[in-house]
Design an enzyme around this catalytic site. Structure first.
Site, mmCIF file in Angstrom:
data_model
loop_
_atom_site.group_PDB
_atom_site.id
_atom_site.type_symbol
_atom_site.label_atom_id
_atom_site.label_comp_id
_atom_site.label_asym_id
_atom_site.label_seq_id
_atom_site.Cartn_x
_atom_site.Cartn_y
_atom_site.Cartn_z
ATOM 1 C CB SER A 274 -0.960 -0.056 1.192
ATOM 2 O OG SER A 274 -2.057 0.754 0.935
ATOM 3 C CE LYS A 278 -0.011 5.130 -2.006
ATOM 4 N NZ LYS A 278 -0.995 4.494 -2.787
ATOM 5 C CG HIS A 415 -5.691 -2.500 0.805
ATOM 6 N ND1 HIS A 415 -4.856 -2.443 -0.280
ATOM 7 C CD2 HIS A 415 -5.248 -1.555 1.672
ATOM 8 C CE1 HIS A 415 -3.966 -1.489 -0.098
ATOM 9 N NE2 HIS A 415 -4.170 -0.942 1.082
HETATM 10 C C1 GTR Z 1 -5.408 4.645 1.665
HETATM 11 C C2 GTR Z 1 -4.802 5.393 0.509
HETATM 12 C C3 GTR Z 1 -4.113 4.452 -0.415
HETATM 13 C C4 GTR Z 1 -3.258 3.428 0.293
HETATM 14 C C5 GTR Z 1 -3.823 3.001 1.628
HETATM 15 C C6 GTR Z 1 -2.854 2.322 2.596
HETATM 16 O O1 GTR Z 1 -6.117 5.431 2.518
HETATM 17 O O2 GTR Z 1 -5.819 6.072 -0.131
HETATM 18 O O3 GTR Z 1 -3.372 5.178 -1.366
HETATM 19 O O4 GTR Z 1 -1.965 3.878 0.441
HETATM 20 O O5 GTR Z 1 -4.358 4.040 2.340
HETATM 21 O O6 GTR Z 1 -1.704 2.731 2.727
HETATM 22 O O7 GTR Z 1 -3.296 1.384 3.252
#
Ligand code: GTR
Length: 438
Positions: A274, A278, A415
């Site tokens: 996540s 990046k 996720h």
């Molecule tokens: C969310 C964000 C994503 C992702 C995620 C995470 O809120 O919008 O880009 O990075 O968090 O890190 O779990």
């Protein structure tokens, strides 16, 4: 001719109101995505086609790195700070029931070792009884080293001092992280499985480097302070933010690994999930010492294409996390067509090193198809190096791992970074990192 004053004033007002405008809502219907054009990774800004590795290396690769630094992640200071040093703070050769050696290392980013001096705590588990220094999986964690395994000997992370954006909300600002959190993210790290397959694992808490908070860049104990970056709003347009700092921290962890003769620093797979995916993407793009990248559901600002308007967008991410990217990235809020680059070119910067991109079907916010297309778009650069990338033109069926030098799967479920994901990464690493460095 210059516009008359009222016209100029109106234009200014329009610009400033568009800067404050609420982001356009996310598109979650594939049929509603507006058409987009991707820039070619193998054509230089001056139109020169890249037909040889030498041109890629000398011209196109530096050009793309500059585009990502200037327009998205901000600039990274070169190398390690002069006063950086480290100290092994714990060593146990009989960890995990004797299967592993656990080490903890404090990496100080200056000569100072005061309570608020910038530093990072690295936790390492390495398999015992191996015949050669093992390859390493290196990644940042969300909540502190003590959350990646329930091992009670892992030092607790320093207490939180303020709310962490949308992730961990203590009952009140200042509530310390506590031992109840030990191992809460163990399933995302699968340390026993990694050790059993002959790999070491190394991790540090992202908040050691830069607090994941809108005021994180102002933390006196953070890396931003060491480089006088300034706050999220005050910094220069192309100054780095949390993402750049996290990526830099991964390179500093690698500096330590290079000094540890019990580990093979030439075989380090950098990984991230996540937001930390990046950061891993950007770290591997810049620092070619990383032998492999695993990008787990890194989404917008990671492996997913920005110009493909599906799920999270540049305006949404910059609005919610103003400290993550360079301020210059806000130029592209609801204006992705103007981006001079896109994320497939970030992934292309990993070539010819092995790259694995993974999505989850229940994580549409990260845009699984956009992540697949990001990986696909990197393929021509792998081809330039004579490497086969994904080897498929369509997204594979769910829970099917494809690819040669670029791996990809789209897992069923939410996720997360699961045992399924790790099994695929370990298989991929077995194929690509299996030879000990002589
Ligand atoms: C969310 C964000 C994503 C992702 C995620 C995470 O809120 O919008 O880009 O990075 O968090 O890190 O779990």
């Amino acid at each position: 001719m210059f516009p008359r004053r009222p016209v100029a004033l109106m234009a200014l007002l329009m610009i400033s109101s568009s800067l404050q405008a609420a982001p356009a809502p996310a598109i979650t219907d594939e049929t509603k995505i507006p058409p987009y054009t991707l820039p070619d990774p193998l054509v230089c800004a001056d139109g020169t086609p890249v037909r040889e590795v030498a041109t890629w290396r000398s011209k196109r690769r530096p050009e793309l790195l500059e585009l990502f630094a200037a327009n998205e992640y901000g600039r990274t200071p070169a190398g390690r700070p002069a006063g950086m040093h480290w100290q092994v703070t714990s060593l146990d050769r009989a960890a995990l029931g004797g299967k592993a050696t656990r080490k903890e290392i404090t990496i100080w980013f200056s000569e100072n070792e005061k309570p608020d001096s910038p530093r990072m705590h690295l936790l390492i588990y390495q398999p015992n009884g191996v015949s050669a220094p093992p390859p390493v999986f290196l990644g940042l964690n969300f909540f502190g080293n003590h959350t990646v395994h329930s091992d009670p000997a892992i030092a607790l992370a320093r207490p939180f001092t303020f709310y962490e954006v949308d992730r961990y909300r203590p009952a009140a600002p200042g509530t310390p992280a506590n031992s109840e959190q030990r191992g809460v993210h163990a399933s995302k790290w699968q340390i026993e499985a990694v050790i059993a397959r002959g790999y070491a694992t190394a991790t540090a808490w992202c908040n050691d480097l830069c607090r994941d908070h809108v005021d994180g860049l102002k933390d006196p104990a953070g890396v931003a302070a060491l480089f006088s970056t300034g706050g999220a709003e005050e910094r220069a347009a192309d100054a780095w933010g949390a993402m750049g700092i996290w990526a830099w921290g991964l390179s500093r962890a690698l500096d330590y690994l290079e000094s540890d003769r019990e580990l093979d620093a030439k075989r380090v797979a950098v990984h991230g999930f996540s937001r930390l995916g990046k950061a891993a993407d950007w770290a591997a793009a810049q620092d070619e010492r990383f032998a492999m990248l695993i990008s787990n559901e890194s989404g917008c600002g990671g492996a997913a294409l920005s110009k493909r308007l599906y799920g999270e967008t540049v305006a949404i991410i910059n609005g919610k996390f103003p400290h993550w990217f360079a301020k210059s990235f806000r130029t592209y809020n609801d204006n992705e067509a103007a981006l001079p680059m896109d994320q497939h070119q970030l992934l292309a910067l990993i070539a010819p090193r092995p790259l694995y991109v993974a999505s989850a079907d229940g994580d549409q916010w990260s845009d699984p198809r956009g992540e697949f297309l990001g990986a696909k778009g990197a393929e021509p650069v792998y081809g330039l190096f004579g490497k086969k990338g994904l080897g498929v033109s369509e997204m594979p069926a769910l829970d099917t791992s494809v690819g040669e030098t670029i791996g990809y799967h789209n897992r069923t479920g939410k996720h997360d970074m699961t045992g399924y994901d790790w099994a695929r990464y370990l298989d991929f690493a077995d194929r690509h990192l299996n030879r000990p460095t002589p």
